[in-house]
Scaffold this motif. Structure first.
Motif, mmCIF file in Angstrom:
data_model
loop_
_atom_site.group_PDB
_atom_site.id
_atom_site.type_symbol
_atom_site.label_atom_id
_atom_site.label_comp_id
_atom_site.label_asym_id
_atom_site.label_seq_id
_atom_site.Cartn_x
_atom_site.Cartn_y
_atom_site.Cartn_z
ATOM 1 N N ARG A 81 0.758 -1.158 -0.251
ATOM 2 C CA ARG A 81 -0.045 -0.034 0.154
ATOM 3 C C ARG A 81 1.094 1.210 -0.012
ATOM 4 N NH1 ARG A 81 -4.463 2.105 4.229
ATOM 5 N NH2 ARG A 81 -5.232 3.874 2.900
ATOM 6 N N ASP A 82 0.525 2.299 -0.916
ATOM 7 C CA ASP A 82 1.303 3.481 -1.042
ATOM 8 C C ASP A 82 0.591 4.523 -0.453
ATOM 9 O OD1 ASP A 82 2.931 5.567 -1.785
ATOM 10 O OD2 ASP A 82 3.108 4.883 -3.806
ATOM 11 N N HIS A 83 1.159 4.859 0.831
ATOM 12 C CA HIS A 83 0.497 5.939 1.641
ATOM 13 C C HIS A 83 0.726 7.333 1.107
ATOM 14 C CE1 HIS A 83 -1.233 3.277 4.716
ATOM 15 N NE2 HIS A 83 -0.003 2.871 4.871
ATOM 16 N N SER A 84 1.736 7.563 0.409
ATOM 17 C CA SER A 84 1.861 8.961 -0.075
ATOM 18 C C SER A 84 1.049 9.344 -1.226
ATOM 19 C CB SER A 84 3.407 8.781 -0.791
ATOM 20 O OG SER A 84 3.420 7.853 -1.901
ATOM 21 N N SER A 85 0.291 8.299 -1.754
ATOM 22 C CA SER A 85 -0.862 8.822 -2.716
ATOM 23 C C SER A 85 -2.367 8.958 -2.025
ATOM 24 C CB SER A 85 -0.865 7.805 -4.024
ATOM 25 O OG SER A 85 -1.448 6.640 -3.506
ATOM 26 N N SER A 86 -2.228 8.671 -0.831
ATOM 27 C CA SER A 86 -3.677 8.846 -0.065
ATOM 28 C C SER A 86 -3.732 10.186 0.631
ATOM 29 C CB SER A 86 -3.879 7.476 0.747
ATOM 30 O OG SER A 86 -3.133 7.593 1.953
ATOM 31 N N ASN A 87 -4.756 10.298 1.331
ATOM 32 C CA ASN A 87 -4.983 11.413 2.292
ATOM 33 C C ASN A 87 -4.751 11.212 3.522
ATOM 34 O OD1 ASN A 87 -5.612 13.218 -0.009
ATOM 35 N ND2 ASN A 87 -7.934 12.662 -0.100
ATOM 36 N N SER A 88 -3.898 10.033 3.894
ATOM 37 C CA SER A 88 -3.535 9.849 5.403
ATOM 38 C C SER A 88 -2.888 10.810 5.837
ATOM 39 C CB SER A 88 -2.969 8.520 5.297
ATOM 40 O OG SER A 88 -2.618 8.027 6.733
ATOM 41 N N MET A 89 -3.211 11.233 7.204
ATOM 42 C CA MET A 89 -2.121 12.024 7.728
ATOM 43 C C MET A 89 -1.149 11.261 8.759
ATOM 44 S SD MET A 89 -5.028 15.201 8.719
ATOM 45 C CE MET A 89 -3.863 15.992 9.701
ATOM 46 N N HIS A 90 -1.311 10.143 8.886
ATOM 47 C CA HIS A 90 -0.703 9.106 9.885
ATOM 48 C C HIS A 90 0.454 8.493 9.270
ATOM 49 C CE1 HIS A 90 -3.789 10.380 12.806
ATOM 50 N NE2 HIS A 90 -4.780 9.762 12.133
ATOM 51 N N SER A 91 0.546 8.429 8.033
ATOM 52 C CA SER A 91 1.397 7.536 7.643
ATOM 53 C C SER A 91 1.911 8.090 6.121
ATOM 54 C CB SER A 91 0.948 6.291 7.189
ATOM 55 O OG SER A 91 1.537 5.100 7.942
ATOM 56 N N THR A 92 3.194 8.087 5.612
ATOM 57 C CA THR A 92 3.641 8.441 4.499
ATOM 58 C C THR A 92 4.475 7.360 3.914
ATOM 59 O OG1 THR A 92 5.446 9.518 5.495
ATOM 60 C CG2 THR A 92 3.656 10.890 5.219
ATOM 61 N N GLY A 93 4.754 7.178 2.582
ATOM 62 C CA GLY A 93 5.492 6.125 1.906
ATOM 63 C C GLY A 93 4.806 4.796 2.026
ATOM 64 N N GLN A 94 5.405 3.779 1.687
ATOM 65 C CA GLN A 94 4.640 2.408 1.455
ATOM 66 C C GLN A 94 4.747 1.835 2.712
ATOM 67 O OE1 GLN A 94 7.175 0.683 -1.705
ATOM 68 N NE2 GLN A 94 5.441 0.981 -3.044
ATOM 69 N N GLU A 95 3.684 0.831 2.760
ATOM 70 C CA GLU A 95 3.790 -0.275 3.819
ATOM 71 C C GLU A 95 3.130 -1.591 3.016
ATOM 72 O OE1 GLU A 95 1.362 -0.720 8.023
ATOM 73 O OE2 GLU A 95 0.494 0.651 6.739
ATOM 74 N N ALA A 96 3.826 -2.698 3.531
ATOM 75 C CA ALA A 96 3.600 -3.914 3.077
ATOM 76 C C ALA A 96 3.455 -5.208 3.992
ATOM 77 C CB ALA A 96 4.673 -4.178 2.099
ATOM 78 N N VAL A 97 2.765 -6.025 3.514
ATOM 79 C CA VAL A 97 2.625 -7.254 4.357
ATOM 80 C C VAL A 97 3.089 -8.363 3.396
ATOM 81 C CG1 VAL A 97 1.090 -8.886 5.930
ATOM 82 C CG2 VAL A 97 0.995 -6.324 5.826
ATOM 83 N N VAL A 98 3.994 -9.419 3.908
ATOM 84 C CA VAL A 98 3.968 -10.422 3.208
ATOM 85 C C VAL A 98 3.790 -11.958 3.738
ATOM 86 C CG1 VAL A 98 6.793 -10.514 3.642
ATOM 87 C CG2 VAL A 98 5.714 -11.715 1.570
ATOM 88 N N PHE A 99 3.115 -12.911 3.391
ATOM 89 C CA PHE A 99 3.056 -13.946 3.914
ATOM 90 C C PHE A 99 3.776 -15.276 3.277
ATOM 91 C CE2 PHE A 99 -0.765 -11.418 4.592
ATOM 92 C CZ PHE A 99 -0.962 -11.401 6.175
#
Length: 126
Positions: free
Chosen positions: A9-27
């Motif tokens: 998930r790329d937070h930098s393109s969203s309107n989220s004020m709490h996170s910037t940049g990417q976040e990922a989960v791998v199973f």
């Protein structure tokens, strides 16, 4: 062999004020009976930013360990982490090119890793 799922998930393109940049989960799941070997396969991730630094957390560590002298798998009190530590920092280019070593201990072994992009000023990998 093994199979894996990666969600980025790329937070930098969203309107989220709490996170910037990417976040990922791998199973990562073991899907073979050949779970022990001197060869350790590597999982090369995709969709990350090559120049970004990532904090890698393993929220659910393994409770098994292999005794080197006889290769017996035993339950342990100390948590065992796929990357050797609870938190590891790596570049996106390393995660996508060299990959993550995946060492399974049992037929039904699996791992979950949480990756969070770290701003450049927060950590120095050198």
């Amino acid at each position: 062999g093994f199979c894996s799922w990666l969600y980025v998930r790329d937070h930098s393109s969203s309107n989220s004020m709490h996170s910037t940049g990417q976040e990922a989960v791998v199973f990562i799941f073991n899907n073979t009976d050949n779970f022990w070997s001197s060869l350790v396969p590597r999982l090369r991730l995709r969709g990350l930013k090559p120049d970004a630094k990532y904090k890698i957390l393993e929220p659910i560590p393994n409770t098994l360990n292999r005794i080197p002298a006889n290769l017996q798998v035993v339950r342990t009190i100390k948590p065992m982490f796929l990357m050797g530590e609870k938190v590891v920092f790596m570049h996106g280019s390393t995660l996508m090119n060299a990959g993550i070593p995946v060492h399974f201990l049992t037929r039904d072994d699996c791992f979950m890793l949480h990756l969070v992009e770290v701003p450049e000023q927060e950590i120095d990998l050198n």
